[in-house]
Motif scaffolding. Structure first.
Motif, PDB file in Angstrom:
ATOM      1  N   VAL A 173       0.843  -1.187   0.000  1.00  0.00           N
ATOM      2  CA  VAL A 173       0.000   0.000   0.000  1.00  0.00           C
ATOM      3  C   VAL A 173       0.884   1.245   0.000  1.00  0.00           C
ATOM      4  O   VAL A 173       1.617   1.497   0.965  1.00  0.00           O
ATOM      5  CB  VAL A 173      -0.936   0.011   1.238  1.00  0.00           C
ATOM      6  N   ALA A 174       0.806   2.010  -1.055  1.00  0.00           N
ATOM      7  CA  ALA A 174       1.627   3.219  -1.168  1.00  0.00           C
ATOM      8  C   ALA A 174       1.289   4.204  -0.054  1.00  0.00           C
ATOM      9  O   ALA A 174       0.123   4.412   0.273  1.00  0.00           O
ATOM     10  CB  ALA A 174       1.408   3.877  -2.525  1.00  0.00           C
ATOM     11  N   GLU A 175       2.332   4.762   0.557  1.00  0.00           N
ATOM     12  CA  GLU A 175       2.239   5.837   1.538  1.00  0.00           C
ATOM     13  C   GLU A 175       1.475   5.473   2.812  1.00  0.00           C
ATOM     14  O   GLU A 175       0.981   6.348   3.512  1.00  0.00           O
ATOM     15  CB  GLU A 175       1.662   7.089   0.884  1.00  0.00           C
ATOM     16  N   LEU A 176       1.371   4.195   3.128  1.00  0.00           N
ATOM     17  CA  LEU A 176       0.757   3.767   4.381  1.00  0.00           C
ATOM     18  C   LEU A 176       1.728   4.047   5.527  1.00  0.00           C
ATOM     19  O   LEU A 176       2.895   3.662   5.461  1.00  0.00           O
ATOM     20  CB  LEU A 176       0.424   2.278   4.338  1.00  0.00           C
ATOM     21  N   THR A 177       1.267   4.713   6.556  1.00  0.00           N
ATOM     22  CA  THR A 177       2.104   4.989   7.715  1.00  0.00           C
ATOM     23  C   THR A 177       2.108   3.776   8.629  1.00  0.00           C
ATOM     24  O   THR A 177       1.049   3.271   9.002  1.00  0.00           O
ATOM     25  CB  THR A 177       1.579   6.225   8.482  1.00  0.00           C
ATOM     26  N   THR A 178       3.286   3.305   8.961  1.00  0.00           N
ATOM     27  CA  THR A 178       3.458   2.155   9.846  1.00  0.00           C
ATOM     28  C   THR A 178       4.423   2.535  10.960  1.00  0.00           C
ATOM     29  O   THR A 178       5.148   3.526  10.848  1.00  0.00           O
ATOM     30  CB  THR A 178       4.058   0.946   9.089  1.00  0.00           C
ATOM     31  N   PRO A 179       4.470   1.721  11.996  1.00  0.00           N
ATOM     32  CA  PRO A 179       5.539   1.925  12.976  1.00  0.00           C
ATOM     33  C   PRO A 179       6.902   1.702  12.307  1.00  0.00           C
ATOM     34  O   PRO A 179       6.992   1.002  11.296  1.00  0.00           O
ATOM     35  CB  PRO A 179       5.271   0.843  14.025  1.00  0.00           C
ATOM     36  N   PRO A 180       7.960   2.261  12.887  1.00  0.00           N
ATOM     37  CA  PRO A 180       9.302   2.063  12.337  1.00  0.00           C
ATOM     38  C   PRO A 180       9.832   0.667  12.665  1.00  0.00           C
ATOM     39  O   PRO A 180       9.224  -0.079  13.438  1.00  0.00           O
ATOM     40  CB  PRO A 180      10.129   3.144  13.046  1.00  0.00           C
ATOM     41  N   VAL A 181      10.970   0.332  12.103  1.00  0.00           N
ATOM     42  CA  VAL A 181      11.598  -0.967  12.348  1.00  0.00           C
ATOM     43  C   VAL A 181      11.746  -1.230  13.845  1.00  0.00           C
ATOM     44  O   VAL A 181      11.459  -2.331  14.326  1.00  0.00           O
ATOM     45  CB  VAL A 181      12.985  -1.042  11.655  1.00  0.00           C
ATOM     46  N   GLN A 182      12.163  -0.220  14.591  1.00  0.00           N
ATOM     47  CA  GLN A 182      12.417  -0.394  16.019  1.00  0.00           C
ATOM     48  C   GLN A 182      11.196  -0.889  16.777  1.00  0.00           C
ATOM     49  O   GLN A 182      11.325  -1.602  17.774  1.00  0.00           O
ATOM     50  CB  GLN A 182      12.922   0.914  16.641  1.00  0.00           C
ATOM     51  N   HIS A 183      10.016  -0.533  16.328  1.00  0.00           N
ATOM     52  CA  HIS A 183       8.783  -0.980  16.977  1.00  0.00           C
ATOM     53  C   HIS A 183       8.702  -2.503  17.034  1.00  0.00           C
ATOM     54  O   HIS A 183       8.190  -3.060  18.000  1.00  0.00           O
ATOM     55  CB  HIS A 183       7.579  -0.410  16.212  1.00  0.00           C
TER      56      HIS A 183
END
Length: 193
Positions: A173-183
């Motif tokens: 999904v283009a431009e979906l905001t997710t938590p960062p890798v660290q999460h």
């Protein structure tokens, strides 16, 4: 703390976590096939789906790392476009097995086989595939035969591989905001050998 309310990877002690985070953040900026997402975005979206569905830490880690094989080879962003099966699932499994047990590495290794399995067992699955997934499917052996389906079902981690495959397909999904890798690193840390 970050905006997701967790401590960042700097607060962990195992250097392997930082190495994985650096790999995803550093090499994950290549485009994911023909999609408008990067390898990094794809990995984060897959892991986030697994987490939101309440999956085990091992399946969340596998979702985050399932395409790590694309990030550790030098075949470019879309080798399938050049008729090359990069066997990223096998490369990823080999790369990860010194750090993780089969509960993480086997779904990674089997997520391509799971695509072949789903194409053979669900009438509408093939129609849902993106054009680059259709192309890579042809390079990966196409839908499974009845014998291959039976053999796949008998594998200990087949069910997790199928779940991972569904996360993989939904993680574009283009431009979906997710938590960062660290999460997701606490899940990864829980699975380290």
């Amino acid at each position: 703390m970050n905006l997701w309310g967790e401590f960042t990877v700097a607060n962990t002690e195992d250097p392997r976590l930082q190495e994985l985070a650096d790999l995803i953040d550093g090499k994950g900026h290549g485009r994911y096939g023909l999609h408008d997402v990067t390898q990094r975005q794809h990995a984060l979206q897959a892991a986030w789906q697994a987490e939101r569905e309440g999956c085990s830490s091992s399946l969340i880690a596998a979702a985050l790392l399932h395409d790590i094989g694309h990030m550790v080879h030098d075949l470019g962003d879309n080798p399938a476009a050049h008729g090359v099966d990069d066997k990223h699932e096998e490369l990823g499994q080999v790369w990860l097995q010194s750090w993780f047990g089969p509960e993480v590495t086997e779904p990674v290794r089997l997520h391509v086989a799971a695509k072949r399995y789903l194409c053979a067992t669900e009438a509408d699955y093939f129609a849902k595939l993106s054009p680059d997934s259709v192309l890579s499917l042809s390079l990966q052996g196409g839908p499974m035969s009845a014998e291959e389906v039976a053999a796949f079902r008998a594998l200990p981690h087949a069910e997790d591989a199928v779940r991972l495959r569904r996360f993989d397909e939904g993680a574009k999904v283009a431009e979906l905001t997710t938590p960062p890798v660290q999460h997701f690193l606490p899940h990864v840390a829980a699975c380290l050998k």
